[in-house]
Write a protein that holds these residues in place. Structure first.
Motif, PDB file in Angstrom:
ATOM      1  N   PHE A  72      40.042  47.006  44.927  1.00 40.98           N
ATOM      2  CA  PHE A  72      41.629  46.824  45.785  1.00 40.98           C
ATOM      3  C   PHE A  72      42.642  47.380  45.216  1.00 40.98           C
ATOM      4  N   GLN A  73      43.155  46.763  46.709  1.00 33.82           N
ATOM      5  CA  GLN A  73      44.583  47.380  46.178  1.00 33.82           C
ATOM      6  C   GLN A  73      45.647  47.178  46.372  1.00 33.82           C
ATOM      7  N   LEU A  74      46.782  47.305  45.942  1.00 32.33           N
ATOM      8  CA  LEU A  74      47.844  46.244  45.662  1.00 32.33           C
ATOM      9  C   LEU A  74      48.631  46.580  47.251  1.00 32.33           C
ATOM     10  N   TYR A 133      46.564  48.362  37.619  1.00 36.94           N
ATOM     11  CA  TYR A 133      46.727  48.401  35.806  1.00 36.94           C
ATOM     12  C   TYR A 133      48.858  47.745  36.381  1.00 36.94           C
ATOM     13  N   LYS A 134      49.060  48.075  37.334  1.00 36.04           N
ATOM     14  CA  LYS A 134      50.550  47.344  37.989  1.00 36.04           C
ATOM     15  C   LYS A 134      50.387  45.680  38.469  1.00 36.04           C
ATOM     16  N   MET A 136      39.010  48.345  31.543  1.00 35.15           N
ATOM     17  CA  MET A 136      39.887  46.856  30.929  1.00 35.15           C
ATOM     18  C   MET A 136      40.622  45.916  31.841  1.00 35.15           C
ATOM     19  N   ILE A 137      40.435  44.966  31.182  1.00 30.61           N
ATOM     20  CA  ILE A 137      41.530  44.031  31.532  1.00 30.61           C
ATOM     21  C   ILE A 137      43.634  44.297  31.599  1.00 30.61           C
ATOM     22  N   PRO A 138      43.786  44.646  33.412  1.00 27.14           N
ATOM     23  CA  PRO A 138      45.083  44.962  32.469  1.00 27.14           C
ATOM     24  C   PRO A 138      46.349  44.408  32.031  1.00 27.14           C
ATOM     25  N   SER A 139      47.440  45.064  30.942  1.00 31.15           N
ATOM     26  CA  SER A 139      48.070  44.079  30.137  1.00 31.15           C
ATOM     27  C   SER A 139      49.073  43.798  30.813  1.00 31.15           C
ATOM     28  N   SER A 140      49.473  44.699  31.946  1.00 31.63           N
ATOM     29  CA  SER A 140      50.290  43.362  33.392  1.00 31.63           C
ATOM     30  C   SER A 140      50.114  42.381  33.451  1.00 31.63           C
TER      31      SER A 140
END
Length: 767
Positions: free
Chosen positions: A221-223, A247-248, A269-273
């Motif tokens: 998946f690309q932002l 992550y962003k 991991m689940i992104p902190s952002s």
């Protein structure tokens, strides 16, 4: 009537000629709404509705019309809004009059049998079209030439193909390349198999809701290249995205309220952002391959979060970080992970109503933290390693469903359940509960599902269970219950209508509630974005799953199937006595299992009234008599088992469902005969009719119990007769004693002589 401008007849019963004749005189009519009216047939082909050239809005949804759209609809040149959804219309919409309605702004075609070209090439001239919806029709590729631009700029589009549940290989329509004012886009059920259309986001920077589900996108998946500042809902579930979640992601969608990335192949991991999405209300990352712990920043930053679903991943650690700020959390699905801890401050989420922690690695005493919740309605802790008893401080006042199966809980039936005023489901199966089923169980008056299988409950089944009039499923199997089956079970109707309400009043946290600047009303509240479930997070989130053994298989039942399933399972206990004939009055039940007990007597002929029964298991008991021939009237019966009993006589004729059964369902009944068994009934003894406790059963042989009682009685009578004769006649008495004396003396000398010879022979051989 001729000057009437608006006509609303929703839900009315109308004459068949209403659209062809009755409405023709309303020459000034501008708005016509007949939604949910009772009107069948087809649209008129030349008069009536087609003559109302002043019409601007037509709502003919949910009224049962069919056939093709008549060409005279092209006369409605002032029409701006047309909703013909939820009917049975047919035909190719590219060859219909709709392409000539040049004033059309809103076109809703959903839930019909239209043939829909994906390109919508014939609609390119509808320059005023801003809303287009076609859900659950039959899509095909159609001609689509790149470079040909449509004259319309859509505001909202919803295309979804779910016919036969198959994804249809398609190309993303070319007209999307020319759209730059889109606010709501939903494309679902098309096998695009390409890359995620980031250009669609770039071209429509004002996009507010994007749903691209079940489209077979297969890539990381690309932002988007720049943040989407207006986007409040994003659903890319049910695709094949893989790799890590960027992550962003929180920086790219800072205003998101609803995010669903479930049912993909995301890992890591689940992104902190995600914690930067401070407006986030619903987050669904379930059914992926995510690992590690839930980020602290997510639990601290998303303070408006109402729904969190992380089911079916590989997450570990505490179910929520010890530092969490989720005071608005309403439902929490963390099932099917590897969580090991329940944090002490779970009570920070005081609004919690639904909690699913099943299928994890949680252990220890029943969590005392649950005593701090006063509004919990659904709790699922099944398939963990909890031990001990249910705490008396557990607040159950509002509970509607509690599932504690497959743990190591023990003690008597929880006394705290006496306060369950709203409970619909209790599942304590596969634990170590013991003692009696309490007599006060009838105080749980709303109970629909009672699952207590595989515990150590003993004593009788209390008659008070018959007062639970709303029960639809009873499973007391694999316990130590004794006594007889309550005859009063027929007081329970097993009516399924009573439980449908348990799924109609669920917590609705899936509908976007936007502020006034974000709401998109378009034209009708019917089309308001805030009234649409754009994420697909429907009430299935709140449906429960339970296991029930029927037809010889243990199957999970989830959601809607539970609404149509009723059953009784009392198998693997120590129940004795006759099967109450009253059980035959339970005509609604789908399954009845009384196997592996000590039941005696015959099979009640009243079982022929179980017209909805699909599975009937009476095996491994001590039933006798013959199998009632009336059971062949059970046309829904798919599984039948009477093996390991003492049944006799001819088996029912192999007609209807009985023609599908093989001999295995009759084994270990040596006195049964007839096809498909090897025993030929012509070689069997004659039938001997016998009454059997109101069960109307005819036996072909002597009842075993009756035989033993008759033998003992006869033997006793003979002994008493001999003693009486000897007492009355002295001559016979002296003769009898003489015979006994001679017999004893002869026996004595016989033993002495033979013992001496044996001793001499032994000494000669070994001495």
């Amino acid at each position: 009537m001729s000057h009437l401008e608006e006509l609303y007849l929703g839900g009315a019963t109308l004459p068949n000629d209403f659209l062809s004749n009755k409405i023709g005189s309303m020459t000034s009519l501008q708005v016509l709404s007949l939604t949910y009216s009772r009107l069948n047939g087809t649209l008129p082909s030349h008069q009536g509705l087609c003559e109302l050239k002043t019409l601007q809005e037509i709502d003919l949804s949910h009224i049962g019309l069919g056939g093709q759209l008549p060409w005279c609809l092209a006369n409605l040149t002032s029409l701006k809004f047309l909703d013909i959804s939820n009917n049975q219309f047919t035909g190719n919409i590219a060859l219909s009059p709709l392409a000539n309605l040049m004033s059309l702004e809103y076109l809703i075609l959903s839930y019909n049998n239209f043939l829909v070209p994906m390109s919508f090439k014939s609609y390119y001239n509808l320059s005023k079209l801003i809303v287009l919806e076609s859900v659950d029709n039959i899509f095909f590729e159609g001609e689509d030439i790149l470079g040909s631009a449509p004259s319309f700029q859509l505001f909202q589009i919803h295309l979804s193909s779910s016919k036969d549940g198959r994804n249809i290989p398609m190309s993303l329509p070319n007209f999307f390349y020319y759209q730059n004012q889109l606010k709501i886009v939903e494309l679902s059920g098309f096998d695009f198999r390409g890359t995620f259309p980031r250009w669609l986001l770039k071209n429509n920077i004002g996009l507010q809701a994007l749903t691209l589900t079940k489209n077979s996108f297969s890539e990381p998946f690309q932002l988007p290249s720049s943040p989407m500042l207006e986007l409040v809902a994003l659903d890319i579930s049910n695709n094949n995205f893989y790799g890590a979640i960027p992550y962003k992601i929180g920086n790219s969608f800072p205003k998101l309220q609803f995010l669903s990335m479930s049912r993909n192949n995301f890992e890591g991991m689940i992104p902190s952002s995600l914690g930067d999405m401070t407006f986030l209300r619903v987050l669904d990352l379930s059914n992926n391959q995510l690992s590690s712990k839930i980020p602290i920043h997510l639990a601290m930053g998303c303070s408006f979060l109402e729904g969190l679903k992380l089911s079916s991943n590989n997450l570990t650690g505490p179910i929520l970080p010890p530092q969490n700020n989720l005071p608005n959390l309403i439902w929490l699905h963390l099932d099917k992970n590897k969580f090991t801890e329940i944090p002490p401050n779970l009570s920070n989420s005081s609004a919690l109503r639904l909690l699913n922690l099943s299928h994890n690695h949680l252990e220890g005493e029943f969590p005392i933290e649950f005593c701090q919740f006063d509004g919990l309605t659904q709790l699922d802790l099944s398939n963990n390693n909890f031990t001990g008893t249910i705490s008396s401080c557990f607040n159950v006042e509002h509970l509607e469903k509690i599932q504690l199966s497959n743990n190591k809980l023990n003690g008597p039936f929880p006394e705290v359940f006496h306060r369950l005023m709203n409970i619909r489901m209790i599942d304590l199966s596969n634990n170590h509960f013991n003692g009696r089923i309490p007599n006060w169980i009838d105080s749980i008056s709303w109970l629909s599902f009672l699952i207590l299988k595989n515990n150590h409950f003993d004593s009788n089944i209390p008659d008070q269970i018959c007062h639970l009039s709303k029960l639809t499923l009873i499973d007391l199997s694999s316990n130590k219950l004794s006594g007889s089956i309550p005859r009063c079970l027929n007081n329970i109707t097993f009516e399924l209508e009573d439980i449908r309400g348990m799924y109609s009043s669920q917590i609705v946290a899936a509908k976007p509630m936007l502020n006034d600047d974000q709401k998109i009303s378009c034209h009708h509240n019917y089309w308001a974005f805030h009234d649409r479930d754009t994420l697909g997070l429907r009430r299935e989130l709140f449906l429960v799953q339970l296991e029930f053994t029927t037809k010889g298989m243990t199957l999970p039942y989830t959601g809607k199937p539970l609404l149509f399933f009723s059953a009784i399972d009392l198998s693997n206990n120590k129940l004795a006595g006759h099967i109450p004939p009253e059980i035959g009055n339970l005509s609604k039940i789908k399954a009845l299992n009384l196997s592996h007990n000590n039941l005696t007597g015959g099979i009640p002929t009243t079982f022929s009234k179980l017209q909805n029964i699909e599975s009937l298991d009476l095996s491994h008991n001590n039933l006798n008599g013959n199998i009632p021939s009336q059971l062949t009237e059970l046309y829904s019966l798919g599984t039948f088992n009477v093996s390991y009993n003492n049944l006799s006589g001819r088996i029912p004729q192999a007609t209807n469902q009985f023609g599908t059964f093989d001999s295995s369902i009759y084994i270990e009944n040596p006195f049964l005969c007839g096809e498909p068994l090897p025993n030929n009934c012509t070689d069997s003894p004659l039938s001997i009719p016998s009454a059997n406790n109101n069960a109307s059963v005819v036996s072909n042989f002597i009842d075993v119990g009756t035989f033993y009682m008759s033998f003992v009685g006869s033997y006793t009578v003979v002994l008493l007769a001999i003693a009486g004769i000897l007492y009355i006649n002295p001559h016979w008495r002296r003769a009898w004693f003489h015979v006994i004396e001679v017999f004893i003396t002869s026996s004595y000398y016989f033993v002495v002589d033979n013992m001496w010879r044996i001793k001499v022979g032994f000494l000669r051989r070994y001495g």
